[in-house]
Design a protein around this motif. Structure first.
Motif, PDB file in Angstrom:
ATOM      1  N   MET A  48       0.844  -1.207   0.000  1.00  0.00           N
ATOM      2  CA  MET A  48       0.000   0.000   0.000  1.00  0.00           C
ATOM      3  C   MET A  48       0.878   1.255   0.000  1.00  0.00           C
ATOM      4  O   MET A  48       1.819   1.361   0.794  1.00  0.00           O
ATOM      5  N   PRO A  49       0.564   2.203  -0.869  1.00  0.00           N
ATOM      6  CA  PRO A  49       1.412   3.398  -0.950  1.00  0.00           C
ATOM      7  C   PRO A  49       1.284   4.308   0.275  1.00  0.00           C
ATOM      8  O   PRO A  49       0.207   4.422   0.861  1.00  0.00           O
ATOM      9  N   LEU A  50       2.408   4.930   0.625  1.00  0.00           N
ATOM     10  CA  LEU A  50       2.455   5.840   1.779  1.00  0.00           C
ATOM     11  C   LEU A  50       2.815   7.239   1.294  1.00  0.00           C
ATOM     12  O   LEU A  50       3.408   7.395   0.237  1.00  0.00           O
ATOM     13  N   ARG A  51       2.464   8.242   2.076  1.00  0.00           N
ATOM     14  CA  ARG A  51       2.956   9.592   1.800  1.00  0.00           C
ATOM     15  C   ARG A  51       3.518  10.168   3.092  1.00  0.00           C
ATOM     16  O   ARG A  51       3.165   9.719   4.194  1.00  0.00           O
ATOM     17  N   GLU A  52       4.391  11.162   2.891  1.00  0.00           N
ATOM     18  CA  GLU A  52       5.063  11.723   4.056  1.00  0.00           C
ATOM     19  C   GLU A  52       4.233  12.846   4.669  1.00  0.00           C
ATOM     20  O   GLU A  52       3.633  13.647   3.938  1.00  0.00           O
ATOM     21  N   ALA A  60       9.959  17.123  19.396  1.00  0.00           N
ATOM     22  CA  ALA A  60      10.530  17.601  18.132  1.00  0.00           C
ATOM     23  C   ALA A  60       9.545  17.393  16.981  1.00  0.00           C
ATOM     24  O   ALA A  60       8.536  16.707  17.133  1.00  0.00           O
ATOM     25  N   LYS A  61       9.898  18.018  15.833  1.00  0.00           N
ATOM     26  CA  LYS A  61       9.134  17.740  14.617  1.00  0.00           C
ATOM     27  C   LYS A  61       9.638  16.438  14.010  1.00  0.00           C
ATOM     28  O   LYS A  61      10.835  16.158  14.053  1.00  0.00           O
ATOM     29  N   ALA A  62       8.722  15.665  13.428  1.00  0.00           N
ATOM     30  CA  ALA A  62       9.144  14.391  12.828  1.00  0.00           C
ATOM     31  C   ALA A  62       8.487  14.218  11.472  1.00  0.00           C
ATOM     32  O   ALA A  62       7.301  14.531  11.305  1.00  0.00           O
ATOM     33  N   LYS A  63       9.271  13.757  10.527  1.00  0.00           N
ATOM     34  CA  LYS A  63       8.698  13.386   9.229  1.00  0.00           C
ATOM     35  C   LYS A  63       8.245  11.938   9.341  1.00  0.00           C
ATOM     36  O   LYS A  63       9.050  11.050   9.638  1.00  0.00           O
ATOM     37  N   CYS A  64       6.946  11.707   9.116  1.00  0.00           N
ATOM     38  CA  CYS A  64       6.381  10.360   9.303  1.00  0.00           C
ATOM     39  C   CYS A  64       5.605   9.967   8.054  1.00  0.00           C
ATOM     40  O   CYS A  64       5.528  10.736   7.108  1.00  0.00           O
ATOM     41  N   LYS A  65       5.058   8.790   8.103  1.00  0.00           N
ATOM     42  CA  LYS A  65       4.315   8.294   6.928  1.00  0.00           C
ATOM     43  C   LYS A  65       2.887   7.930   7.313  1.00  0.00           C
ATOM     44  O   LYS A  65       2.651   7.392   8.401  1.00  0.00           O
ATOM     45  N   VAL A  66       1.978   8.224   6.398  1.00  0.00           N
ATOM     46  CA  VAL A  66       0.586   7.755   6.550  1.00  0.00           C
ATOM     47  C   VAL A  66       0.172   7.119   5.221  1.00  0.00           C
ATOM     48  O   VAL A  66       0.784   7.373   4.181  1.00  0.00           O
ATOM     49  N   LEU A  67      -0.855   6.306   5.274  1.00  0.00           N
ATOM     50  CA  LEU A  67      -1.348   5.685   4.048  1.00  0.00           C
ATOM     51  C   LEU A  67      -1.833   6.772   3.092  1.00  0.00           C
ATOM     52  O   LEU A  67      -2.467   7.746   3.521  1.00  0.00           O
ATOM     53  N   GLU A  68      -1.549   6.575   1.820  1.00  0.00           N
ATOM     54  CA  GLU A  68      -1.907   7.589   0.827  1.00  0.00           C
ATOM     55  C   GLU A  68      -3.419   7.680   0.638  1.00  0.00           C
ATOM     56  O   GLU A  68      -3.925   8.648   0.071  1.00  0.00           O
ATOM     57  N   GLY A  69      -4.120   6.673   1.105  1.00  0.00           N
ATOM     58  CA  GLY A  69      -5.579   6.726   1.009  1.00  0.00           C
ATOM     59  C   GLY A  69      -6.092   6.082  -0.265  1.00  0.00           C
ATOM     60  O   GLY A  69      -7.102   6.490  -0.824  1.00  0.00           O
TER      61      GLY A  69
END
Ligand code: URA
Length: 209
Positions: A48-52, A60-69
């Motif tokens: 399944m594709p993810l986006r940042e 702190a700030k964090a770059k994470c991933k969620v499902l692209e939907g």
């Protein structure tokens, strides 16, 4: 030709053993099918594709991933397919569910559609067709054909147990469809039951006989 993925995760294989056991009663059978379906959903969604996205943690700030939907649809073939739906929805609650009812014409032995209700946008969804017992492959192949005629473009087939005959049939009829199973058994008997299989999945799920 479509790929065949056999999920050999120890939890899936362990639970499948008790699903096969004829001494396992309806309640436990249903629970186990539910659990295995969820575990299979975990494996089947690997691509399944993810986006940042950026979130702020307490420090702190964090770059994470969620499902692209990506839009998903589940299509259980009635009736045994229903037994796997809830387990999959536990992991993919946003998936829409279409239902496809097929029966085998006693004279021609061909699958005939008696019911269908699909999400209106099946052409935009990745569909997971659910047929727990891929025996001759006749129903699964017909179900996939019907969905393609309705506009479906991306289809995966999810089964608990397959016979080699069913795998070959779907691969021949639908080379674009990948198949996901927990086990590929030895063969079919003269009544097209999978050997060793688990018996009649619908009867065992719903306590009918
Ligand atoms: N359908 C079932 O429920 N079991 C089989 O073994 C084959 C088809």
């Amino acid at each position: 030709m479509g790929n065949v993925y056999v999920f050999d995760h120890p939890l899936i294989q362990h639970k499948l053993t008790f699903i096969r056991d004829k001494h396992t009663g309806t309640k436990e059978f249903r629970e186990l099918v539910d659990e295995v379906s969820a575990l299979m959903a975990y494996e089947i969604t690997r691509d399944m594709p993810l986006r940042e996205v950026e979130v702020e943690t307490p420090v702190a700030k964090a770059k994470c991933k969620v499902l692209e939907g990506k839009k998903l649809g589940l299509v259980p073939i009635l009736r045994a397919g229903l037994g796997m739906v809830d387990g999959i929805l536990k992991l993919i609650p946003a998936a829409k569910v279409g239902h496809l009812g097929l029966y085998r014409d006693p004279e021609t032995l061909e699958p005939v559609q008696y019911y269908s209700k699909m999400p209106s946008d099946i052409g935009e969804r990745e569909l997971i067709v659910i047929d727990p017992m891929l025996a001759t492959g006749g129903s699964a192949s017909a179900g996939i054909r019907i969905l393609k005629e309705m506009g479906a473009k991306q289809i995966k087939l999810m089964c608990l147990i397959a016979a080699p005959e069913g795998v070959h049939r779907v691969q021949k009829d639908h080379p674009d469809v990948d198949i996901y199973v927990a086990a590929i058994d030895e063969k079919l008997d003269e009544k097209s039951y999978i050997i060793p299989g688990l018996g009649d999945a619908g009867d065992r799920l719903f306590g009918t006989k």
